[in-house]
Design a protein around this motif. Sequence first.
Motif, PDB file in Angstrom:
ATOM      1  N   ALA A 284      26.976 -30.191 -31.146  1.00 56.63           N
ATOM      2  CA  ALA A 284      27.608 -30.512 -29.554  1.00 56.63           C
ATOM      3  C   ALA A 284      27.518 -29.429 -28.762  1.00 56.63           C
ATOM      4  O   ALA A 284      28.010 -29.410 -27.484  1.00 56.63           O
ATOM      5  N   ARG A 285      27.161 -28.124 -29.260  1.00 54.67           N
ATOM      6  CA  ARG A 285      26.904 -27.200 -28.323  1.00 54.67           C
ATOM      7  C   ARG A 285      25.437 -26.994 -28.130  1.00 54.67           C
ATOM      8  O   ARG A 285      24.582 -27.038 -28.997  1.00 54.67           O
TER       9      ARG A 285
ATOM     10  N   HIS B 147      29.060 -21.725 -32.998  1.00 53.22           N
ATOM     11  CA  HIS B 147      27.852 -21.200 -32.213  1.00 53.22           C
ATOM     12  C   HIS B 147      28.698 -20.604 -31.065  1.00 53.22           C
ATOM     13  O   HIS B 147      28.145 -19.758 -30.315  1.00 53.22           O
ATOM     14  N   VAL B 148      29.938 -21.133 -30.496  1.00 46.06           N
ATOM     15  CA  VAL B 148      30.458 -20.504 -29.474  1.00 46.06           C
ATOM     16  C   VAL B 148      32.036 -19.794 -30.145  1.00 46.06           C
ATOM     17  O   VAL B 148      32.635 -20.422 -30.711  1.00 46.06           O
ATOM     18  N   ILE B 149      31.746 -18.399 -30.314  1.00 48.95           N
ATOM     19  CA  ILE B 149      32.820 -17.741 -30.890  1.00 48.95           C
ATOM     20  C   ILE B 149      33.321 -16.665 -30.212  1.00 48.95           C
ATOM     21  O   ILE B 149      33.328 -15.440 -30.579  1.00 48.95           O
ATOM     22  N   PRO B 150      34.123 -16.867 -29.041  1.00 54.58           N
ATOM     23  CA  PRO B 150      34.811 -15.934 -28.265  1.00 54.58           C
ATOM     24  C   PRO B 150      35.860 -15.260 -28.848  1.00 54.58           C
ATOM     25  O   PRO B 150      36.843 -16.182 -29.300  1.00 54.58           O
ATOM     26  N   GLU B 151      36.304 -14.197 -29.030  1.00 53.70           N
ATOM     27  CA  GLU B 151      37.403 -13.919 -29.227  1.00 53.70           C
ATOM     28  C   GLU B 151      38.642 -13.647 -28.351  1.00 53.70           C
ATOM     29  O   GLU B 151      38.393 -13.321 -27.247  1.00 53.70           O
ATOM     30  N   GLY B 152      39.705 -14.181 -28.852  1.00 53.91           N
ATOM     31  CA  GLY B 152      40.905 -14.299 -27.928  1.00 53.91           C
ATOM     32  C   GLY B 152      40.984 -15.613 -27.141  1.00 53.91           C
ATOM     33  O   GLY B 152      41.738 -15.766 -26.144  1.00 53.91           O
ATOM     34  N   PHE B 153      40.219 -16.627 -27.258  1.00 50.93           N
ATOM     35  CA  PHE B 153      40.065 -18.035 -26.877  1.00 50.93           C
ATOM     36  C   PHE B 153      39.919 -19.144 -27.781  1.00 50.93           C
ATOM     37  O   PHE B 153      38.674 -19.559 -27.998  1.00 50.93           O
ATOM     38  N   PRO B 154      41.039 -19.255 -28.487  1.00 50.40           N
ATOM     39  CA  PRO B 154      40.988 -20.260 -29.573  1.00 50.40           C
ATOM     40  C   PRO B 154      40.476 -21.554 -29.249  1.00 50.40           C
ATOM     41  O   PRO B 154      39.962 -22.357 -29.990  1.00 50.40           O
ATOM     42  N   GLU B 155      40.948 -22.129 -28.049  1.00 52.20           N
ATOM     43  CA  GLU B 155      40.389 -23.431 -27.457  1.00 52.20           C
ATOM     44  C   GLU B 155      39.005 -23.811 -27.500  1.00 52.20           C
ATOM     45  O   GLU B 155      38.368 -24.478 -27.685  1.00 52.20           O
ATOM     46  N   GLU B 156      38.142 -22.591 -27.331  1.00 55.26           N
ATOM     47  CA  GLU B 156      36.779 -22.258 -27.306  1.00 55.26           C
ATOM     48  C   GLU B 156      36.223 -21.910 -28.432  1.00 55.26           C
ATOM     49  O   GLU B 156      34.833 -22.271 -28.841  1.00 55.26           O
ATOM     50  N   ASP B 157      36.934 -21.478 -29.673  1.00 52.18           N
ATOM     51  CA  ASP B 157      36.276 -20.647 -30.817  1.00 52.18           C
ATOM     52  C   ASP B 157      36.073 -21.750 -31.597  1.00 52.18           C
ATOM     53  O   ASP B 157      36.912 -22.225 -32.528  1.00 52.18           O
TER      54      ASP B 157
ATOM     55  N   ALA C 174      34.724 -26.698 -30.767  1.00 51.33           N
ATOM     56  CA  ALA C 174      35.963 -26.351 -30.489  1.00 51.33           C
ATOM     57  C   ALA C 174      36.520 -27.035 -29.227  1.00 51.33           C
ATOM     58  O   ALA C 174      37.697 -27.597 -28.876  1.00 51.33           O
ATOM     59  N   LEU C 175      35.531 -26.656 -28.205  1.00 48.98           N
ATOM     60  CA  LEU C 175      35.832 -27.186 -26.890  1.00 48.98           C
ATOM     61  C   LEU C 175      36.059 -28.910 -26.883  1.00 48.98           C
ATOM     62  O   LEU C 175      37.168 -29.155 -26.173  1.00 48.98           O
ATOM     63  N   LEU C 176      35.116 -29.614 -27.478  1.00 46.85           N
ATOM     64  CA  LEU C 176      35.295 -30.990 -27.594  1.00 46.85           C
ATOM     65  C   LEU C 176      36.636 -31.399 -28.408  1.00 46.85           C
ATOM     66  O   LEU C 176      37.334 -32.349 -28.154  1.00 46.85           O
ATOM     67  N   HIS C 177      36.643 -30.824 -29.613  1.00 39.33           N
ATOM     68  CA  HIS C 177      37.783 -30.947 -30.464  1.00 39.33           C
ATOM     69  C   HIS C 177      39.172 -30.748 -29.865  1.00 39.33           C
ATOM     70  O   HIS C 177      40.014 -31.757 -30.179  1.00 39.33           O
TER      71      HIS C 177
ATOM     72  N   GLY D  56      39.815 -31.518 -26.785  1.00 38.44           N
ATOM     73  CA  GLY D  56      39.847 -32.279 -25.490  1.00 38.44           C
ATOM     74  C   GLY D  56      39.408 -31.560 -24.154  1.00 38.44           C
ATOM     75  O   GLY D  56      39.747 -32.338 -23.095  1.00 38.44           O
ATOM     76  N   GLY D  57      38.926 -30.369 -24.339  1.00 43.62           N
ATOM     77  CA  GLY D  57      38.321 -29.849 -22.990  1.00 43.62           C
ATOM     78  C   GLY D  57      39.296 -28.635 -22.770  1.00 43.62           C
ATOM     79  O   GLY D  57      40.340 -28.208 -23.569  1.00 43.62           O
ATOM     80  N   TYR D  58      38.915 -27.865 -21.524  1.00 44.02           N
ATOM     81  CA  TYR D  58      39.746 -26.811 -21.104  1.00 44.02           C
ATOM     82  C   TYR D  58      41.198 -27.066 -20.853  1.00 44.02           C
ATOM     83  O   TYR D  58      42.038 -26.402 -20.821  1.00 44.02           O
ATOM     84  N   GLU D  59      41.549 -28.283 -20.610  1.00 48.82           N
ATOM     85  CA  GLU D  59      42.791 -28.929 -20.198  1.00 48.82           C
ATOM     86  C   GLU D  59      43.631 -29.374 -21.143  1.00 48.82           C
ATOM     87  O   GLU D  59      44.505 -30.087 -21.159  1.00 48.82           O
ATOM     88  N   GLY D  60      43.408 -29.140 -22.754  1.00 48.24           N
ATOM     89  CA  GLY D  60      43.903 -29.609 -23.811  1.00 48.24           C
ATOM     90  C   GLY D  60      43.453 -31.292 -24.076  1.00 48.24           C
ATOM     91  O   GLY D  60      42.232 -31.237 -24.046  1.00 48.24           O
ATOM     92  N   ASN D  61      44.256 -31.865 -24.459  1.00 44.20           N
ATOM     93  CA  ASN D  61      44.159 -33.283 -24.738  1.00 44.20           C
ATOM     94  C   ASN D  61      43.699 -34.426 -23.655  1.00 44.20           C
ATOM     95  O   ASN D  61      44.230 -35.522 -23.683  1.00 44.20           O
ATOM     96  N   ALA D  62      43.132 -33.896 -22.727  1.00 41.30           N
ATOM     97  CA  ALA D  62      43.112 -34.694 -21.488  1.00 41.30           C
ATOM     98  C   ALA D  62      41.680 -35.392 -21.472  1.00 41.30           C
ATOM     99  O   ALA D  62      41.482 -35.937 -20.672  1.00 41.30           O
ATOM    100  N   ASN D  63      40.850 -35.397 -22.411  1.00 45.61           N
ATOM    101  CA  ASN D  63      39.656 -35.751 -22.419  1.00 45.61           C
ATOM    102  C   ASN D  63      38.792 -35.580 -21.139  1.00 45.61           C
ATOM    103  O   ASN D  63      38.244 -36.303 -20.200  1.00 45.61           O
ATOM    104  N   GLN D  64      38.649 -34.298 -20.944  1.00 48.48           N
ATOM    105  CA  GLN D  64      38.133 -33.689 -19.750  1.00 48.48           C
ATOM    106  C   GLN D  64      36.957 -34.176 -19.263  1.00 48.48           C
ATOM    107  O   GLN D  64      36.509 -34.301 -18.038  1.00 48.48           O
ATOM    108  N   PHE D  65      35.957 -34.538 -20.236  1.00 51.03           N
ATOM    109  CA  PHE D  65      34.621 -34.645 -20.000  1.00 51.03           C
ATOM    110  C   PHE D  65      34.476 -36.210 -20.124  1.00 51.03           C
ATOM    111  O   PHE D  65      33.255 -36.686 -20.030  1.00 51.03           O
TER     112      PHE D  65
END
Length: 376
Positions: A272-273, A222-232, A179-182, A184-193
Motif C-alpha cells: 500500500a506504499r 517501507h516508510v520508516i521515519p523515526e519519531g512519527f509512529p503514525e507513519e512508521d 501504518a498511515l492507512l492502518h 486511518g490517516g494523519y487524523e487518526g481514525n477518521a478514514n482520511q482517504f
Amino acid sequence: MMLIDEAARKRGIEPEFVVIGSSGPCDYPPETDRFKCEHIEFTEKTLLKSPLKLFNTIRSCDAIFDIGEGDSFSDIYGSKRLVKLLLSKGMALSTKVPLILSPQTIGPFKSDWGNKISAAMMKKSTKVFARDHRSFAVLEEMEVPDREEVIDLAFHLPFKKHTEVRNSEKLAVGLNISALLHHGGYEGNANQFGLTVDYVALTERLIQVLDERGHEIHLVPHVIPEGFPEEDDYLLAQKLVEQRPHLKLAPRFRGPIEAKSYISGLDFFVGARMHATIGAFSAGVPVVPLAYSRKFTGLYESLKYGHVVDLKVETTESALEKILSKLDGREQLQTEVDASGSIIRRKLSAYSSALEELMDSLANGQQPIGQQKAKG
C-alpha cells in the motif's frame, strides 16, 4: 540526484547538491563520496526561525529541482502540507533561479484556492514533469506550457538481488502494510482517504489466508521515519510479528536501495506504499498495488499494468478475493511486469534527455529549456 548527476557529467559538469526538505541522512545514492551533498531542513520551525537562511540557500543554487515529496503537490493530505509545498515553490520563484518540478504526481486539488495558486506557480516554472498520464492531464487542463510526461524516478534505482532472504522451498510473499492507512490517516481514525475497505481487517485476513496456504510471509516496512509512529511501517510490523512470531520481518532499511534489493528476492508482493510496489515492479517481482489515491492508478495505467486493487472502490472481501486471484495468476502478472520494460526505458530516457538539455542551457548561461511545446 543520480539522474541529474549523470546528465551533468555527460556535459562536463561536476554538480554539487543541496538537499532542502525534511530531515534525514543524505546516504541514499550509491558511491556517496561522488555526491557532494549538504542538507538544509525545510520545516515550519526553520521557516519561522531562519527564513533568510533558507532564502539565501535557494538563491545560491543554479537550479532548483523540486520533487514535491513525490505525491505531496495535492491537498488530499490536508491544506497544511500543500501550503508548505507552495511556500517552497514561491521562495524559489522569487529568487529567479530556474525552478524545475521533477517527475511527481500533480493534484488532485479539491480546493479552488489550491488549484488556482498551484496552476499559477507551475506556469511560472521552467519545466514541469508529470510521472503519470493522469497528472499530465491535470497540467493540460491548467494550460501549463512547459510540461512533459515521463515516469517515477524510482524505476531508475539500482539494486542487488537478495535471494538469501527467503526459504526457497516455499512461495515467498512480501506484504508492505502501511501504518498511515492502518491508523486511518494523519487524523487518526477518521478514514482520511475515504477507503471503502476496512484496511486493518483486510491485512489480518490476508495474513491468515497466506498462513493457511503455507506461504512464507515477509513483512516489508517501507516508510520508516523515526519519531512519527503514525507513519512508521516498521513499528506496526513489529507489533504484528509479536502476534505471529513465525512472520519474517525485513530490517529497518537505511535507504530505498536496500529496500528494493530485499524485495527483489521475493516471489510476489502486495503493498500500500506506492514506492514499495515500484521497488517490486522494477525489480521484476509480480506485484499487487493497493491504491488509496489516484497516484497508483495513474502510474500503473501508464505502464499498461491493470492489477491495482483500489481501496476506495472495493469492499474488504472483494479486495481480498482480487489479491488472492492475482496471486494464483502470478505468472500472467510476471509476463506483464517483464513486458513493461520498454515503456520504462523510453520514459526514463526522455527525462534524461531533458536534463541534458537543461545542463547545456545552464552551462551556456541561457534561460533553461524555455517555452517548449508540451510533450506527452
